[in-house]
Design an enzyme around this catalytic site. Structure first.
Site, PDB file in Angstrom:
ATOM      1  N   THR A 101     -37.781 -33.518  19.418  1.00 29.29           N
ATOM      2  CA  THR A 101     -37.541 -34.415  18.268  1.00 29.29           C
ATOM      3  C   THR A 101     -37.742 -33.701  16.943  1.00 29.29           C
ATOM      4  OG1 THR A 101     -38.020 -36.490  19.388  1.00 29.29           O
ATOM      5  CG2 THR A 101     -38.505 -36.414  17.029  1.00 29.29           C
ATOM      6  N   THR A 126     -45.789 -31.804   6.518  1.00 32.75           N
ATOM      7  CA  THR A 126     -47.229 -32.057   6.542  1.00 32.75           C
ATOM      8  C   THR A 126     -48.041 -30.845   6.088  1.00 32.75           C
ATOM      9  OG1 THR A 126     -49.064 -32.347   8.111  1.00 32.75           O
ATOM     10  CG2 THR A 126     -47.029 -31.505   9.029  1.00 32.75           C
ATOM     11  N   ASP A 127     -49.244 -31.120   5.583  1.00 35.87           N
ATOM     12  CA  ASP A 127     -50.151 -30.014   5.208  1.00 35.87           C
ATOM     13  C   ASP A 127     -50.565 -29.184   6.427  1.00 35.87           C
ATOM     14  OD1 ASP A 127     -51.829 -31.897   6.414  1.00 35.87           O
ATOM     15  OD2 ASP A 127     -53.274 -31.998   4.763  1.00 35.87           O
ATOM     16  N   GLU A 128     -50.365 -29.757   7.637  1.00 37.91           N
ATOM     17  CA  GLU A 128     -50.833 -29.050   8.836  1.00 37.91           C
ATOM     18  C   GLU A 128     -50.063 -27.761   9.094  1.00 37.91           C
ATOM     19  OE1 GLU A 128     -51.949 -31.485  12.160  1.00 37.91           O
ATOM     20  OE2 GLU A 128     -52.194 -33.246  10.895  1.00 37.91           O
ATOM     21  N   TYR A 154     -48.026 -29.761  17.605  1.00 36.53           N
ATOM     22  CA  TYR A 154     -47.467 -30.633  16.567  1.00 36.53           C
ATOM     23  C   TYR A 154     -47.185 -29.845  15.296  1.00 36.53           C
ATOM     24  CZ  TYR A 154     -47.522 -33.794  12.526  1.00 36.53           C
ATOM     25  OH  TYR A 154     -47.229 -34.412  11.338  1.00 36.53           O
ATOM     26  N   LYS A 158     -43.571 -28.889  13.393  1.00 39.65           N
ATOM     27  CA  LYS A 158     -43.240 -29.280  12.014  1.00 39.65           C
ATOM     28  C   LYS A 158     -42.932 -28.035  11.170  1.00 39.65           C
ATOM     29  CE  LYS A 158     -43.337 -32.875  10.377  1.00 39.65           C
ATOM     30  NZ  LYS A 158     -42.229 -33.881  10.274  1.00 39.65           N
ATOM     31  N   ASN A 183     -53.235 -36.080   5.025  1.00 37.30           N
ATOM     32  CA  ASN A 183     -53.378 -37.240   5.927  1.00 37.30           C
ATOM     33  C   ASN A 183     -53.175 -38.558   5.192  1.00 37.30           C
ATOM     34  OD1 ASN A 183     -54.865 -35.082   7.464  1.00 37.30           O
ATOM     35  ND2 ASN A 183     -55.182 -36.801   8.855  1.00 37.30           N
ATOM     36  N   LEU A 194     -57.240 -41.819  13.398  1.00 35.16           N
ATOM     37  CA  LEU A 194     -58.667 -42.024  13.125  1.00 35.16           C
ATOM     38  C   LEU A 194     -59.004 -43.365  12.448  1.00 35.16           C
ATOM     39  CD1 LEU A 194     -61.564 -40.611  13.120  1.00 35.16           C
ATOM     40  CD2 LEU A 194     -61.067 -40.102  10.742  1.00 35.16           C
TER      41      LEU A 194
HETATM   42  P1  NAD Z   1     -45.215 -42.324  13.331  1.00 33.89           P
HETATM   43  O1  NAD Z   1     -45.515 -41.659  14.635  1.00 33.89           O
HETATM   44  O2  NAD Z   1     -45.991 -43.528  12.940  1.00 33.89           O
HETATM   45  O3  NAD Z   1     -43.671 -42.755  13.292  1.00 33.89           O
HETATM   46  C1  NAD Z   1     -42.646 -41.933  13.766  1.00 33.89           C
HETATM   47  C2  NAD Z   1     -41.379 -42.779  13.911  1.00 33.89           C
HETATM   48  O4  NAD Z   1     -40.328 -41.920  14.342  1.00 33.89           O
HETATM   49  C3  NAD Z   1     -41.493 -43.893  14.961  1.00 33.89           C
HETATM   50  O5  NAD Z   1     -40.926 -45.078  14.472  1.00 33.89           O
HETATM   51  C4  NAD Z   1     -40.698 -43.362  16.146  1.00 33.89           C
HETATM   52  O6  NAD Z   1     -40.097 -44.383  16.932  1.00 33.89           O
HETATM   53  C5  NAD Z   1     -39.633 -42.535  15.423  1.00 33.89           C
HETATM   54  N1  NAD Z   1     -39.074 -41.477  16.283  1.00 33.89           N
HETATM   55  C6  NAD Z   1     -39.737 -40.596  17.072  1.00 33.89           C
HETATM   56  N2  NAD Z   1     -38.883 -39.792  17.709  1.00 33.89           N
HETATM   57  C7  NAD Z   1     -37.627 -40.156  17.301  1.00 33.89           C
HETATM   58  C8  NAD Z   1     -36.328 -39.692  17.593  1.00 33.89           C
HETATM   59  N3  NAD Z   1     -36.133 -38.682  18.440  1.00 33.89           N
HETATM   60  N4  NAD Z   1     -35.269 -40.295  16.990  1.00 33.89           N
HETATM   61  C9  NAD Z   1     -35.455 -41.320  16.130  1.00 33.89           C
HETATM   62  N5  NAD Z   1     -36.677 -41.815  15.827  1.00 33.89           N
HETATM   63  C10 NAD Z   1     -37.743 -41.239  16.396  1.00 33.89           C
HETATM   64  O7  NAD Z   1     -45.330 -41.167  12.249  1.00 33.89           O
HETATM   65  P2  NAD Z   1     -45.775 -41.266  10.718  1.00 33.89           P
HETATM   66  O8  NAD Z   1     -47.261 -41.127  10.638  1.00 33.89           O
HETATM   67  O9  NAD Z   1     -45.115 -42.419  10.077  1.00 33.89           O
HETATM   68  O10 NAD Z   1     -45.159 -39.902  10.169  1.00 33.89           O
HETATM   69  C11 NAD Z   1     -43.848 -39.870   9.622  1.00 33.89           C
HETATM   70  C12 NAD Z   1     -43.528 -38.459   9.172  1.00 33.89           C
HETATM   71  O11 NAD Z   1     -44.496 -38.023   8.219  1.00 33.89           O
HETATM   72  C13 NAD Z   1     -43.584 -37.445  10.323  1.00 33.89           C
HETATM   73  O12 NAD Z   1     -42.537 -36.528  10.144  1.00 33.89           O
HETATM   74  C14 NAD Z   1     -44.930 -36.748  10.138  1.00 33.89           C
HETATM   75  O13 NAD Z   1     -44.892 -35.431  10.619  1.00 33.89           O
HETATM   76  C15 NAD Z   1     -45.077 -36.795   8.631  1.00 33.89           C
HETATM   77  N6  NAD Z   1     -46.454 -36.808   8.111  1.00 33.89           N
HETATM   78  C16 NAD Z   1     -47.373 -37.701   8.585  1.00 33.89           C
HETATM   79  C17 NAD Z   1     -48.658 -37.732   8.037  1.00 33.89           C
HETATM   80  C18 NAD Z   1     -49.682 -38.730   8.516  1.00 33.89           C
HETATM   81  O14 NAD Z   1     -50.831 -38.666   8.090  1.00 33.89           O
HETATM   82  N7  NAD Z   1     -49.338 -39.693   9.350  1.00 33.89           N
HETATM   83  C19 NAD Z   1     -49.006 -36.842   7.012  1.00 33.89           C
HETATM   84  C20 NAD Z   1     -48.027 -35.940   6.541  1.00 33.89           C
HETATM   85  C21 NAD Z   1     -46.761 -35.945   7.087  1.00 33.89           C
HETATM   86  P1  TYD Z   2     -55.913 -37.913  13.222  1.00 36.47           P
HETATM   87  O1  TYD Z   2     -55.932 -39.290  12.648  1.00 36.47           O
HETATM   88  O2  TYD Z   2     -55.493 -37.742  14.652  1.00 36.47           O
HETATM   89  O3  TYD Z   2     -55.053 -37.004  12.244  1.00 36.47           O
HETATM   90  P2  TYD Z   2     -54.854 -35.381  12.216  1.00 36.47           P
HETATM   91  O4  TYD Z   2     -55.326 -34.820  13.495  1.00 36.47           O
HETATM   92  O5  TYD Z   2     -53.384 -35.266  12.037  1.00 36.47           O
HETATM   93  O6  TYD Z   2     -55.641 -34.898  11.039  1.00 36.47           O
HETATM   94  O7  TYD Z   2     -57.373 -37.311  13.120  1.00 36.47           O
HETATM   95  C1  TYD Z   2     -58.040 -37.185  11.870  1.00 36.47           C
HETATM   96  C2  TYD Z   2     -59.342 -36.478  12.125  1.00 36.47           C
HETATM   97  O8  TYD Z   2     -60.191 -37.338  12.902  1.00 36.47           O
HETATM   98  C3  TYD Z   2     -59.211 -35.192  12.930  1.00 36.47           C
HETATM   99  O9  TYD Z   2     -60.145 -34.245  12.442  1.00 36.47           O
HETATM  100  C4  TYD Z   2     -59.570 -35.600  14.345  1.00 36.47           C
HETATM  101  C5  TYD Z   2     -60.588 -36.705  14.123  1.00 36.47           C
HETATM  102  N1  TYD Z   2     -60.619 -37.767  15.160  1.00 36.47           N
HETATM  103  C6  TYD Z   2     -61.847 -38.123  15.748  1.00 36.47           C
HETATM  104  O10 TYD Z   2     -62.903 -37.557  15.434  1.00 36.47           O
HETATM  105  N2  TYD Z   2     -61.847 -39.119  16.694  1.00 36.47           N
HETATM  106  C7  TYD Z   2     -60.698 -39.755  17.079  1.00 36.47           C
HETATM  107  O11 TYD Z   2     -60.756 -40.643  17.978  1.00 36.47           O
HETATM  108  C8  TYD Z   2     -59.455 -39.381  16.448  1.00 36.47           C
HETATM  109  C9  TYD Z   2     -58.170 -40.063  16.841  1.00 36.47           C
HETATM  110  C10 TYD Z   2     -59.466 -38.386  15.489  1.00 36.47           C
END
Ligand code: NAD
Ligand code: TYD
Length: 338
Positions: A101, A126-128, A154, A158, A183, A194
């Site tokens: 994906t 993402t910052d990751e 992951y 990205k 995040n 988290l």
């Molecule tokens: P999420 O997992 O909540 O949502 C992802 C969405 O994408 C879902 O609706 C899923 O059904 C859809 N999806 C997955 N695979 C697909 C495919 N093959 N075709 C069409 N749709 C598909 O993710 P999120 O937290 O909303 O993150 C959105 C974007 O932001 C991602 O690209 C992620 O890498 C990026 N991002 C997230 C964070 C964060 O903290 N959550 C921070 C920085 C960047």
């Molecule tokens: P997460 O929300 O999974 O985001 P990311 O790994 O993309 O930063 O996790 C945030 C932080 O919290 C990460 O350092 C892992 C930690 N974490 C826990 O300590 N316990 C948990 O159950 C989860 C899901 C995350």
């Protein structure tokens, strides 16, 4: 009037983005495609489903034929790619779908952009991709030119997508931008991450599983502020540029968990230290100077106001959360296509 393709809009950030933009720009058209994986939730899109400038298409971004057909029919001006597998722990369990994906899906979208022409392709990153920073160097931050250095499947997927986006810009002159955000947290956050996980567990007086010693630092940004930043980059950012997004709200995981427990009036004895995540990144911290100075972006929330708003949303939307926890949200597909 402009037409936007928003992928992954049934997820957390894409859903929030659509809620804001569909209402803010009634003269623009927003088409969302989403594969509705476990992370996609049509209940998130319910508030905008009937809006005249919004349309939902159930489709996978890896389906080249379907994506090309959609581009041909809709003639998009802008494409914003949120669709991704997004959970680090799941990428450790099973990396393959992340590569498919996050990398190949991105390629399909950009190939369609090349074929049919667009004003801008925007990659939500993402910052990751920068890896992590040491805990004892609070003076260090990620800048846009910090080398890519990934830790998890992951983040590697990205980062690969980001490199492909920049390659399509250089080689094919595709007009692209990339935003890399820290995040996120806020409404409609899937309770495997988290903050919503800890809120739900605390409400049920269950143990709160903190990985390792809880010392890892994340730079938290309220999701609405991420969405306004993306909108600015898409409309006013420069082609081929990367923009870091973050609000200097670093907290250790333990601080986050304690804040949630305090706000809910629950005891810290609920905190349980569990086995650490393999390859666990220590600290993320963004330098958002470029987007602030070049595009005038400023976040509305800091962590203190954002976390209170988030806890309030979770308390007021227990039905959305319960449907996710019970799996009932997945029944939309069945109901729709019966
Ligand atoms: P999420 O997992 O909540 O949502 C992802 C969405 O994408 C879902 O609706 C899923 O059904 C859809 N999806 C997955 N695979 C697909 C495919 N093959 N075709 C069409 N749709 C598909 O993710 P999120 O937290 O909303 O993150 C959105 C974007 O932001 C991602 O690209 C992620 O890498 C990026 N991002 C997230 C964070 C964060 O903290 N959550 C921070 C920085 C960047
Ligand atoms: P997460 O929300 O999974 O985001 P990311 O790994 O993309 O930063 O996790 C945030 C932080 O919290 C990460 O350092 C892992 C930690 N974490 C826990 O300590 N316990 C948990 O159950 C989860 C899901 C995350």
């Amino acid at each position: 009037m402009a037409k936007f393709l928003v992928t992954g809009g049934a997820g957390f950030i894409g859903g929030n983005f659509l809620h804001i933009m569909v209402n803010k720009y009634p003269n623009d058209q927003y088409v969302c495609i989403d594969a509705l994986t476990y992370a996609g939730n049509m209940e998130t899109l319910a508030p905008i489903m009937k809006k005249p400038n919004f349309k939902f298409v159930h489709e996978n971004i890896c389906n080249r034929e379907a994506v090309f057909k959609l581009f041909e029919e809709e003639k998009f001006d802008y494409v914003i790619n949120f669709a991704a597998e997004s959970h680090v722990d799941r990428s450790i369990e099973n990396p393959e779908i992340f590569l498919r994906t996050n990398i190949l899906g991105t390629q399909v979208l950009m190939d369609a952009c090349r074929e049919y022409g667009i004003k801008r392709y925007h990659q939500v990153s993402t910052d990751e991709v920068y890896g992590d920073l040491p805990l004892d160097r609070p003076d260090l931050f990620f800048h846009e030119d910090t080398p890519i250095h990934t830790s998890s499947p992951y983040s590697a997927s990205k980062a690969s997508a980001d490199l492909l986006v920049l390659a399509y810009h250089r080689t094919f002159k595709l007009p692209v931008t990339i935003s890399r955000c820290s995040n996120n947290y806020g409404p409609y956050h899937f309770p495997e991450k988290l903050i919503p996980l800890m809120i739900q567990k605390a409400l049920r007086n269950e143990p709160l599983p903190v990985y390792g010693k809880g010392e890892n630092v994340r730079d938290w940004l309220y999701v609405g502020d991420h969405c306004t930043a993306i909108d600015l980059v898409v409309r006013h950012g420069r082609d081929g540029e990367v923009y870091n997004i973050g609000g200097h709200n670093e907290r250790t995981n333990l601080e986050v968990v304690k804040t949630i427990l305090k706000a809910l009036g629950k005891p810290e004895t609920l905190i349980t230290y569990v086995k650490d995540r393999p390859g666990h990144d220590l600290r993320y911290a963004m330098d958002p100077t470029k987007i602030e100075t070049e595009l005038g972006w400023k976040p509305e929330h800091n962590f203190d106001t954002g976390i209170q708003a988030t806890i309030k949303w979770n308390l007021e939307n227990q039905e959305w959360l319960k449907h996710v926890e019970s799996g009932e949200y997945m029944n939309w597909l069945e109901r729709q296509y019966k």
